[in-house]
Design an enzyme around this catalytic site. Sequence first.
Site, PDB file in Angstrom:
ATOM      1  N   TYR A  72     -44.277  17.801  41.039  1.00  0.00           N
ATOM      2  CA  TYR A  72     -43.889  16.690  41.912  1.00  0.00           C
ATOM      3  C   TYR A  72     -42.399  16.410  41.812  1.00  0.00           C
ATOM      4  O   TYR A  72     -41.712  16.850  40.885  1.00  0.00           O
ATOM      5  CB  TYR A  72     -44.697  15.418  41.584  1.00  0.00           C
ATOM      6  CG  TYR A  72     -44.301  14.760  40.283  1.00  0.00           C
ATOM      7  CD1 TYR A  72     -43.348  13.741  40.264  1.00  0.00           C
ATOM      8  CD2 TYR A  72     -44.866  15.148  39.075  1.00  0.00           C
ATOM      9  CE1 TYR A  72     -42.971  13.136  39.074  1.00  0.00           C
ATOM     10  CE2 TYR A  72     -44.501  14.556  37.880  1.00  0.00           C
ATOM     11  CZ  TYR A  72     -43.558  13.547  37.891  1.00  0.00           C
ATOM     12  OH  TYR A  72     -43.176  12.952  36.719  1.00  0.00           O
ATOM     13  N   CYS A  73     -41.890  15.675  42.822  1.00  0.00           N
ATOM     14  CA  CYS A  73     -40.497  15.213  42.831  1.00  0.00           C
ATOM     15  C   CYS A  73     -40.491  13.812  43.449  1.00  0.00           C
ATOM     16  O   CYS A  73     -41.488  13.101  43.381  1.00  0.00           O
ATOM     17  CB  CYS A  73     -39.606  16.193  43.605  1.00  0.00           C
ATOM     18  SG  CYS A  73     -40.010  16.323  45.353  1.00  0.00           S
ATOM     19  N   ARG A  74     -39.399  13.419  44.075  1.00  0.00           N
ATOM     20  CA  ARG A  74     -39.313  12.088  44.650  1.00  0.00           C
ATOM     21  C   ARG A  74     -40.134  11.969  45.925  1.00  0.00           C
ATOM     22  O   ARG A  74     -40.916  11.049  46.106  1.00  0.00           O
ATOM     23  CB  ARG A  74     -37.853  11.722  44.930  1.00  0.00           C
ATOM     24  CG  ARG A  74     -37.671  10.261  45.339  1.00  0.00           C
ATOM     25  CD  ARG A  74     -36.209   9.888  45.486  1.00  0.00           C
ATOM     26  NE  ARG A  74     -35.656  10.209  46.779  1.00  0.00           N
ATOM     27  CZ  ARG A  74     -35.880   9.545  47.910  1.00  0.00           C
ATOM     28  NH1 ARG A  74     -36.698   8.516  47.914  1.00  0.00           N
ATOM     29  NH2 ARG A  74     -35.317   9.904  49.039  1.00  0.00           N
TER      30      ARG A  74
END
Length: 110
Positions: A72-74
């Site tokens: 995941y990221c932002r």
Amino acid sequence: MSNPLPSAAFQNLTPAQFAEGMRQPGAVLLDVRRPDEFAGGHLPGAINMEVTSPDFAQRVATLDPSQPIYVYCRSGARSANAAGQLNAAGFGQVHNLLGGVLDWPEQLVK
């Protein structure tokens, strides 16, 4: 919604699907944001490997390709990039969080 990597073997998961999957035994939770973003709050148990870092491929090579990886990221863009790189590196069970931490319903930890 078009997928920029139509041939990608990774799975895009909703936050609910991602939350269920990342709790499986042996699952690796990978945060691919910058270290300062990670320090500001991340999912419990996540390890931080910045996807834009020049040594990302070398760092990913230290992970076990037989384990399920939850990335995941932002917002979901960098993690989709990372998931594609993981697939290319031989990881068979790669899962991407749609919407990233922006859509994550639970509390982040520091």
